[in-house]
Motif scaffolding. Structure first.
Motif, PDB file in Angstrom:
ATOM      1  N   GLU A 238       0.940  -1.598  -0.125  1.00 18.90           N
ATOM      2  CA  GLU A 238      -0.212  -0.013   0.079  1.00 18.90           C
ATOM      3  C   GLU A 238       1.051   1.341   0.185  1.00 18.90           C
ATOM      4  O   GLU A 238       0.766   2.403  -0.260  1.00 18.90           O
ATOM      5  CB  GLU A 238      -1.396  -0.169   1.233  1.00 18.90           C
ATOM      6  CG  GLU A 238      -1.524  -1.426   0.686  1.00 18.90           C
ATOM      7  CD  GLU A 238      -2.842  -1.594   2.459  1.00 18.90           C
ATOM      8  OE1 GLU A 238      -2.584  -0.356   3.388  1.00 18.90           O
ATOM      9  OE2 GLU A 238      -3.762  -1.741   2.441  1.00 18.90           O
TER      10      GLU A 238
ATOM     11  N   ALA B 229      -1.188  -2.824  -6.941  1.00 20.27           N
ATOM     12  CA  ALA B 229      -1.883  -4.326  -6.562  1.00 20.27           C
ATOM     13  C   ALA B 229      -1.369  -5.458  -5.821  1.00 20.27           C
ATOM     14  O   ALA B 229      -0.051  -5.376  -7.202  1.00 20.27           O
ATOM     15  CB  ALA B 229      -3.402  -4.639  -6.982  1.00 20.27           C
TER      16      ALA B 229
ATOM     17  N   THR C 169       0.476  -9.015  -5.516  1.00 17.16           N
ATOM     18  CA  THR C 169      -0.257 -10.557  -6.469  1.00 17.16           C
ATOM     19  C   THR C 169       0.433 -11.084  -5.224  1.00 17.16           C
ATOM     20  O   THR C 169       1.548 -11.161  -6.534  1.00 17.16           O
ATOM     21  CB  THR C 169      -0.197 -10.791  -8.061  1.00 17.16           C
ATOM     22  OG1 THR C 169      -1.690 -10.221  -8.429  1.00 17.16           O
ATOM     23  CG2 THR C 169      -0.506 -12.217  -8.040  1.00 17.16           C
TER      24      THR C 169
ATOM     25  N   LEU D  67       3.789  -6.294  -8.432  1.00 19.16           N
ATOM     26  CA  LEU D  67       3.154  -5.241  -8.021  1.00 19.16           C
ATOM     27  C   LEU D  67       2.379  -5.152  -9.678  1.00 19.16           C
ATOM     28  O   LEU D  67       2.553  -4.691 -10.377  1.00 19.16           O
ATOM     29  CB  LEU D  67       4.027  -4.266  -7.099  1.00 19.16           C
ATOM     30  CG  LEU D  67       4.572  -4.601  -5.814  1.00 19.16           C
ATOM     31  CD1 LEU D  67       5.491  -3.859  -5.535  1.00 19.16           C
ATOM     32  CD2 LEU D  67       3.303  -4.056  -4.691  1.00 19.16           C
TER      33      LEU D  67
ATOM     34  N   ASN E 119      -0.036  -1.626 -11.704  1.00 21.91           N
ATOM     35  CA  ASN E 119      -1.027  -0.553 -11.543  1.00 21.91           C
ATOM     36  C   ASN E 119      -1.829  -0.818 -12.173  1.00 21.91           C
ATOM     37  O   ASN E 119      -2.445  -1.929 -12.995  1.00 21.91           O
ATOM     38  CB  ASN E 119       0.326   0.303 -12.086  1.00 21.91           C
ATOM     39  CG  ASN E 119       0.335   0.635 -13.899  1.00 21.91           C
ATOM     40  OD1 ASN E 119      -0.041  -0.444 -14.232  1.00 21.91           O
ATOM     41  ND2 ASN E 119       1.188   1.500 -13.746  1.00 21.91           N
ATOM     42  N   GLU E 120      -2.295   0.298 -12.672  1.00 24.44           N
ATOM     43  CA  GLU E 120      -3.914  -0.089 -13.116  1.00 24.44           C
ATOM     44  C   GLU E 120      -4.370  -0.808 -14.922  1.00 24.44           C
ATOM     45  O   GLU E 120      -4.670  -0.428 -15.727  1.00 24.44           O
ATOM     46  CB  GLU E 120      -4.775   1.946 -12.664  1.00 24.44           C
ATOM     47  CG  GLU E 120      -3.928   2.780 -12.724  1.00 24.44           C
ATOM     48  CD  GLU E 120      -4.546   4.481 -12.980  1.00 24.44           C
ATOM     49  OE1 GLU E 120      -4.012   5.212 -13.435  1.00 24.44           O
ATOM     50  OE2 GLU E 120      -5.198   3.939 -11.865  1.00 24.44           O
TER      51      GLU E 120
END
Length: 340
Positions: free
Chosen positions: A7, A19, A21, A35, A37-38
């Motif tokens: 985070e 995010a 995984t 990690l 991203n969008e």
């Protein structure tokens, strides 16, 4: 890498959240995963270390590739070179490094970033001064040398703070604005390919009032023409580097510069401010010329002949007013007359 640290991280190029995984983990420690991203850009986590390097976004130049190869090939022998350095200058390493770290104001820091942590000789001392529950992030762009540093940190096992490691660029930092309390780098800044970009990135991610410290080789100016200076400059051309004080951001406050370790290394520190320094642009300036900072900066008019300028000065003196006030009146009166 602790799961909750995901985070904390941001994409170093877009600033977007990441995010996590998990591929494998032991308790809260992520050993492998990604990690993302969008937009779908992925950063791998290997052996608990996120890798934020991205050649498509920040390709290495020739000099950076040479530095990378150097640190990769000397990772296991690099400490010997540092031992030699302190012995050559007849300086006590603990005294020098303690002096460096004291500039960070760690007492109230809950998050600290060290860029170019290398074999972690400073890192181990920073961690030992941080309070329980705080977090130290250690970055390098060389996996080999960061591995050596991590081994040193693991062997110490005496820290009350959490320690996180990552691989990445010095000019692209994976944190949100104002997420870090203070940032530090010593011993590699002169070879960073984008020094201005590095300080801009550090200033962005350090909170207002937090401190940034950086330093490297630079022989003190008063020594450059001495025999002492000539000896060092013949041995290592990096001692000829100028202190890069000109790359500091406009928001830098309480800037300090000093030399240490035989007066052959500089250390610069500054506090992160907000806006540029305050100026009262409209306070009248006393004296013959008059005006304000605003009028002198933004109220310039086309050049006039020397004769016209002399006439304006003489008339202003006769009336006992500033040249600014006389010119302002004259221009306003002339413009008002011609517009009727």
């Amino acid at each position: 890498m602790k799961k909750e640290v995901a985070e904390f991280y941001r994409c170093p190029y877009s600033g977007s959240p990441l995010a996590l995984t998990v591929g494998s983990a032991v308790g809260s420690d992520v050993l492998a995963g990604t990690l993302v991203n969008e937009s779908g850009r992925e950063y791998a986590i290997r052996h608990g270390v996120p890798d934020f390097r991205d050649a498509s976004q920040a390709p290495m130049g020739e000099e950076e590739e040479e530095q990378f190869a150097y640190y990769e090939s000397t990772s296991t022998s690099y400490d010997a070179a540092l031992d030699w350095l302190f012995a050559t200058f007849a300086e006590d390493e603990e005294t020098i490094r303690s002096r460096l770290i004291a500039t960070l104001d760690l007492e109230d820091a809950s998050s600290v970033l060290e860029i170019g942590a290398g074999t972690c000789r400073d890192s181990i001392r920073i961690a030992s001064r941080m309070r329980p529950g705080s977090r130290l992030f250690l970055q390098d762009f060389s996996p080999a040398i960061l591995h050596v540093g991590r081994q040193r940190m693991d062997a110490a096992r005496a820290f009350e703070c959490d320690v996180e490691y990552y691989l990445g660029s010095a000019a692209h930092l994976p944190f949100a604005p104002a997420a870090i309390d203070c940032a530090y780098t010593f011993g590699a800044f002169n070879v960073f390919p984008d020094q201005r970009g590095c300080l801009a990135a550090m200033t962005r991610i350090v909170r207002r009032g937090g401190r940034i410290v950086f330093g490297d080789e630079s022989l003190a100016p008063w020594l450059k023409t001495t025999e002492y200076g000539a000896t060092l400059l013949d041995a290592n051309p990096l001692y000829a580097d100028a202190v890069p004080i000109d790359v500091l951001p406009e928001s830098a406050r309480d800037v300090r510069l000093e030399w240490l370790l035989g007066n052959a290394f500089y250390i610069v520190s500054y506090e992160v401010g907000g806006e540029p320094p305050a100026l009262n642009l409209d306070l009248p300036i006393q004296g013959r010329r008059g005006g304000t900072l605003r009028s002198r900066r933004y109220g310039k008019i086309e050049a006039v002949s020397p004769e016209a300028k002399q006439m304006a000065e003489q008339e202003a003196q006769r009336l006992g007013i500033s040249i600014h006030e006389w010119l302002d009146r004259a221009i306003r009166n002339a413009a008002s007359t011609t517009s009727r």
